[in-house]
Scaffold this active site. Structure first.
Site: not given
Ligand code: NAD
Length: 282
Positions: A63-64, A37, A160, A90, A156
């Site tokens: 950073d990814v 992360d 996606k 993820n 977004y």
């Molecule tokens: N929460 C929702 O409603 C939802 C819905 C659909 C899809 N998603 C997807 O689920 C996945 C996880 O997100 P989440 O909802 O758990 O959110 P979250 O913010 O709780 O977790 C995402 C994690 O990714 C990390 N991150 C962000 N940018 C980064 C980078 N450049 N390099 C490394 N790490 C990075 C963040 O620090 C965080 O810990 C994402 O791809 C998000 O788009 C979430």
């Protein structure tokens, strides 16, 4: 949930939300974990919590957007544990805006993290998983926003749709070489995570925080839609329960919110019928 004793699970975006819940679930099921992360504080706290439970785990802060760091993470995973059984690609971020007003820097950020970050994960992990020649899985997190369009978050949604189609192509290419690696794509609707706080770790060099657009009513209203909806979403534990159950069944499109299934079917029917997308006024 199956027994994961000794299995190796690598997760990006592991410090919060869905990634964190996956880490806790697989750690409790006996897996050895490789966690990545950009959020060093929360990732370090999670690593410590898991170690306190006796889980074998290492953390990698990067950073990814940067392929060399993703490659180093994959190399370290294999060097430490000897294999990768599950790789959750993820990490993701969200932005909001009106297409013709939103700063172009937001598009770069969203595509660098949500699309190229996923490509980086595939490029770093999949060759190693193919080479080990064991049944293993790569699970990309897209979104319901990769299947349905909403007007609030154009970059977004576009990112996606891209990551979902990328995972479909990945699955076809893996089948094409007769690989034992299978791909899956997770498509949640709203889940209670930290996603609405994703600006916290945005590299300041990727945007101008003083861009006038961020002071507009349009930006504030669209931001409020996200911050208002996330706390009302599905509890993250429920979403992850579905993700793991469906992954274990071999499901490719992992849908966590069945209430949206008619809309997905409706979208396909509308495409074939040539019907214009219709704005839903809230
Ligand atoms: N929460 C929702 O409603 C939802 C819905 C659909 C899809 N998603 C997807 O689920 C996945 C996880 O997100 P989440 O909802 O758990 O959110 P979250 O913010 O709780 O977790 C995402 C994690 O990714 C990390 N991150 C962000 N940018 C980064 C980078 N450049 N390099 C490394 N790490 C990075 C963040 O620090 C965080 O810990 C994402 O791809 C998000 O788009 C979430």
């Amino acid at each position: 949930m199956q027994d994961y004793q000794g299995k190796v699970v690598a997760i990006t975006g592991a410090a919060n939300g869905i990634g964190k819940e996956l880490a806790l679930r697989f750690g409790a099921a006996g897996a050895r974990l490789a966690l990545a992360d950009i959020d060093a504080d929360h990732l370090g706290a999670l690593r410590k919590e898991l170690e306190d439970y006796g889980v074998e785990v290492f953390e990698s802060v990067f950073d990814v957007r940067h392929f060399a760091d993703m490659e180093a993470f994959a190399v370290r995973t294999v060097a430490t544990y000897g294999a990768v059984d599950l790789f959750f690609n993820n990490a993701g971020v969200i932005s909001v805006g009106t297409i013709w007003d939103q700063p172009l820097a937001d598009w770069d950020w969203l595509f660098d993290v949500n699309v190229k970050g996923v490509v980086h994960g595939i490029k770093a992990f999949v060759p190693k998983m193919i080479a080990q020649d064991t049944p293993c899985r790569i699970i990309d997190t897209a979104s319901i926003a990769g299947l349905l369009t909403v007007e609030n978050s154009p970059a977004y949604v576009a990112s996606k749709f891209a990551s979902l189609s990328l995972t479909e192509v990945l699955e076809l290419q893996l089948q094409g070489i007769g690989s034992k690696v299978t791909a899956h794509v997770v498509c949640p609707a709203v889940v209670q995570t930290d996603l609405d706080n994703c600006l916290r770790h945005r590299d300041p060099s990727t945007y101008d925080a003083n861009d006038p657009y961020y002071a507009t009513d349009d930006f504030r209203a669209k931001t409020a839609v996200v911050t208002g909806s996330i706390p009302l979403g599905l509890p993250v534990a429920d979403a992850v329960e579905t993700i793991i159950t469906e992954m274990e069944k071999g499901t490719f499109y992992i849908l966590t919110h069945p209430a949206y299934n008619p809309a997905i079917t409706g979208r396909t029917a509308a495409i074939v019928a040539g019907v214009r997308p219709k704005l839903v006024v809230r």
